[in-house]
Design an enzyme around this catalytic site. Structure first.
Site, short mmCIF file in Angstrom:
data_model
loop_
_atom_site.label_atom_id
_atom_site.label_comp_id
_atom_site.label_asym_id
_atom_site.label_seq_id
_atom_site.Cartn_x
_atom_site.Cartn_y
_atom_site.Cartn_z
N GLU A 458 8.58 -0.85 5.92
CA GLU A 458 7.64 -1.36 4.82
C GLU A 458 6.77 -2.61 5.42
OE1 GLU A 458 9.81 -2.45 1.38
OE2 GLU A 458 10.52 -0.41 1.03
N GLY A 459 6.37 -2.43 6.60
CA GLY A 459 5.31 -3.29 7.29
C GLY A 459 6.16 -3.84 8.50
#
Length: 786
Positions: A458-459
């Protein structure tokens, strides 16, 4: 009056005239600046525009203002569970945790048991965010977060299998963008567990730069259910897709092109999201990755020239090309919950179990948790867990208030996962040899292995810190920068100049005021800052200092944008440190809010003081890091003297407060219960955490008796007795009458539980080999023996 005074007054009068008359100001000042900015501002792509405009600005915007209104923070309602949600936590979630043996799941089955899968599907775990009208549980974001947090104290495979369907994926996208027909068909099936969803975004060539995905769809005509329909031929190659190997409904992101103009004049339609059944012709799934021995299902998915009708697009053909905005807006909400919750849960389990272990485990005739070196680790574990839980709760609460906090979600994801890494590392240090031997008795080894997963997904944290926290925050959260950009981009130059003039004038005034406030707060130690009327008196200085840091941060940001301009985006280290300041202010805000929401628990004060003081010190270091690396030494000197006129207000947190934090973790205090609330604890000594919990209580009961035994030993009552060793001295104490039978039973029970707690697992030498490998190994050993 001297000539110099006359000239000075003339200049002041001229400036007042220019800035006081908007038409004159636009002609002489803002007009040239407007044209300069217009020539310098790069053209923004559609995906960049969507990323910037996605989500909402919440409390972080007030921190960016330089003068946050703390009464607003304290007025946000405390997140709570409904009676139905609490019942689900007490029954279904508790049962799900009890069904999972993490060693069996992670080492033997490499998956949840079929019974566990059936339970979480049938009881609605996969449809917590789906409204009741579609058969879902209709839970709040906070309830969703609570469930994931508790499951994470038991098993990562269990937590992730529940977390992903309720995060960024088909259900979330359908709820916000799906057609009524899509919602009516898919949402009930997802809610009942008849469909297992996954979402495919990442490709081998586009990870963090997800907007660059090379996966493509070409609008064309083709056969579908015996008819020729308008559709698209899609080719994709994705990896790292959680639940991919077992999903039945694949959410798919790709860039859609219309070379023949079948949908209109636009050739490059843009990133599009579609729903694809797993058994649709041409879909290739089923293999899996093994991310650091975590056994939640994760793997690749591929397809080549797979024809699908346009109705597969989420929202139908009308939303073709709007996929990136969909993803950014849903990510802002999903990222606020998933990883902050799972990592807060992991840290709670670490705080509870490692704290108890440090009281049960003795070395040099003293609990290891009382050694100052171990206290340092326990202090970080306790204070970071308090702060992380505060951040998780406040951020989930923001989602329930209707926010889609893009920057806040990135702050929460980055800092909760980073602090969780420190918590688990410290926990492993305290456990020592027990922590490094995997097996059914090891409650932390798998968490230690899997910590980097949360850091990466998620990043990736490195890029989140250096590109997003400030890079996106400076534009979205600043009260004027985005408005200036929009004014410059206005195709109506006259209207754009008029808007730019008003915003720029307000921006300059804003910067000037923040500079004055930062200097005034610096020379007065911020003692004249008004603290919120409803805040606890013992927290007053923190609110004052945070206001000082907010003004200094806002001023530093504006000066940095003036001095470095567009280069600031490329100076990722400086940008990261500015993001650190914003982040630490948010984390402190959440910590102070938690203290108020929980009724100002005096026993928790050491946790609050250490956590806030540590964040203040980190923010101060980040200020130093920015200023020390300024391209202009003159500007650096000016900023340092303005922000810190009398030096630094903060040093590292006090050892005395750290000692108090550590003591809270090694005893069954109410503070420990609040810190580790909703941590799953089995009542069985066959479970490692359950055994530690029982051993902690037995240790406290035995300690006064052991103190008498040690006193007798000092007096020489056991001299020359070979049994008077660390393991068997209780037998000698009983034989010599130092303790009675009841006391002997107390210590023996403690010893039995202690031995279970400190035990490590061992295995046969052919452990892990297949039957064929075992046979070959046995033959080799026999031949050597012969």
């Amino acid at each position: 009056m001297s000539h110099v005074q006359i000239i000075g007054l003339g200049l002041i009068a001229t400036l007042l005239l220019i800035f006081g008359l908007p038409p004159l100001r636009r002609a002489l000042v803002t007009g040239p600046l407007f044209r300069l900015f217009k020539s310098m501002l790069p053209t923004m792509s559609g995906t960049e525009q969507d990323a910037l405009e996605a989500g909402t600005v919440w409390w972080e915007g007030r921190l960016f203002s330089g003068k946050p209104d703390w009464n607003i923070l304290l007025s946000y309602p405390k997140p709570t569970l409904t009676a139905e949600e609490q019942s689900f936590m007490d029954k279904e979630v508790e049962t799900a945790c009890a069904m999972v043996d993490d060693w069996k799941v992670s080492h033997e089955l490499h998956d949840l048991t079929p019974e566990t899968w059936d339970f979480i599907k049938s009881r609605g775990f996969l449809g917590m965010i789906i409204p009741k009208q579609y058969g879902g549980l209709g839970f709040s974001a906070y309830a969703h977060s609570q469930v994931v947090t508790k499951l994470s104290t038991r098993s990562s495979a269990l937590a992730v299998s529940v977390m992903v369907p309720n995060s960024l994926g088909p259900a979330e996208l359908l709820l916000h963008y799906g057609t009524e027909e899509q919602k009516t068909y898919y949402l009930p099936r997802l809610a009942q567990g008849l469909e297992v969803p996954a979402f495919a975004l990442t490709s081998p060539w586009a990870g963090s730069d997800a907007a660059a995905i090379p996966d493509v769809g070409i609008v064309c005509k083709g056969q579908w259910q015996g008819k020729e329909v308008l559709g698209m031929r899609v080719t994709w190659d994705k990896r790292y897709i959680t639940l991919g190997p077992v999903c039945t409904l694949l959410g798919l992101a790709f860039r859609l092109y219309d070379p023949d103009g079948l949908l209109g004049d636009k050739k490059d339609i843009g990133i599009t999201c579609a729903l694809v059944p797993h058994d649709h012709p041409g879909v290739d799934t089923g293999r899996r990755h093994l991310p650091l021995n975590a056994v939640f299902m994760n793997g690749p998915t591929r397809g080549r020239d797979v024809f699908m009708p346009l109705d597969f697009i989420i929202g139908g053909p009308a939303t073709a090309g709007q996929g990136w905005r969909m993803l950014m807006e849903c990510l802002a909400a999903g990222r606020s919950i998933s990883l902050p919750s799972s990592n807060a849960g992991m840290s709670k389990m670490t705080a509870r179990a490692v704290g108890a272990y440090a009281r049960v485990r003795n070395q040099f005739k003293m609990a290891v948790g009382k050694f100052e070196g171990v206290e340092e680790a326990l202090t970080r574990i306790g204070a970071y867990t308090y702060l992380m839980e505060a951040t998780r709760t406040m951020t989930a609460g923001a989602v329930d208030l209707g926010e889609k906090p893009a920057v806040v979600s990135a702050i929460a994801k980055y800092h909760v996962t980073e602090r969780a890494r420190k918590v688990v590392n410290d926990g492993m240090d305290v456990l020592g040899g027990k922590g490094i031997c995997l097996g059914p008795s090891n409650f932390l080894g798998r968490a230690y292995q899997q910590v980097p997963i949360g850091i990466t997904v998620e990043g990736a944290n490195i890029l989140t810190r250096s590109l997003i926290l400030f890079g996106q925050g400076a534009i979205r959260c600043h009260p004027y920068v985005l408005k200036e950009m929009q004014a410059v981009a206005n195709p109506d130059a006259s209207a754009g100049l008029r808007d730019f003039d008003g915003v720029l004038y307000a921006h300059v005034t804003h910067t000037f005021k923040n500079g004055l406030h930062a200097f005034w707060h610096g020379i007065t130690g911020s003692r004249f800052v008004s603290a919120p009327a409803g805040a606890a008196p013992e927290m007053r200085r923190y609110y004052q200092q945070l206001t000082r840091f907010s003004a200094a941060f806002a001023f530093l940001c504006d000066i940095s944008m003036v001095v470095m301009g567009g280069d600031l985006k490329r100076k990722e280290k400086l940008s990261a440190r500015l993001g650190d300041i914003l982040s630490e202010m948010y984390l402190m805000s959440a910590t102070l809010k938690r203290y108020e929401d929980e009724g100002r628990q005096r026993e928790d004060l050491p946790l609050v003081h250490w956590a806030v003081w540590d964040s203040m010190y980190k923010a101060q270091e980040a200020f130093d890091g920015v200023i020390a690396n300024y391209p202009s030494k003159f500007a650096a000197g000016f900023l340092h003297n303005l922000i810190f006129p009398f030096g630094h207000p903060y040093v590292v947190p006090s050892d005395a407060v750290g000692h108090q934090v550590a003591r809270l973790l090694i005893a069954p205090t109410q503070a420990r219960e609040r810190l580790t609330a909703d941590c799953y604890v089995s009542g069985s000594t066959d479970d490692p955490v359950g055994a530690i919990e029982q051993a902690l209580h037995a240790t406290l009961e035995a300690e006064p008796i052991e103190a008498r035994i040690r006193e007798a030993e000092k007096k020489g009552m056991f001299t020359d007795n070979p049994l008077a060793n660390v393991r068997d001295i209780v037998e000698v104490a009983r034989q010599t009458g130092v303790i009675n039978e009841a006391e002997y039973a107390v210590v023996k029970r403690r010893n039995m539980l202690r031995d279970i707690v400190v035990r490590v697992d061992d295995f046969p030498t052919d452990f892990g080999l297949t039957t064929t490998q075992k046979r070959d190994t046995s033959q080799t050993v026999n031949s050597r023996a012969a």
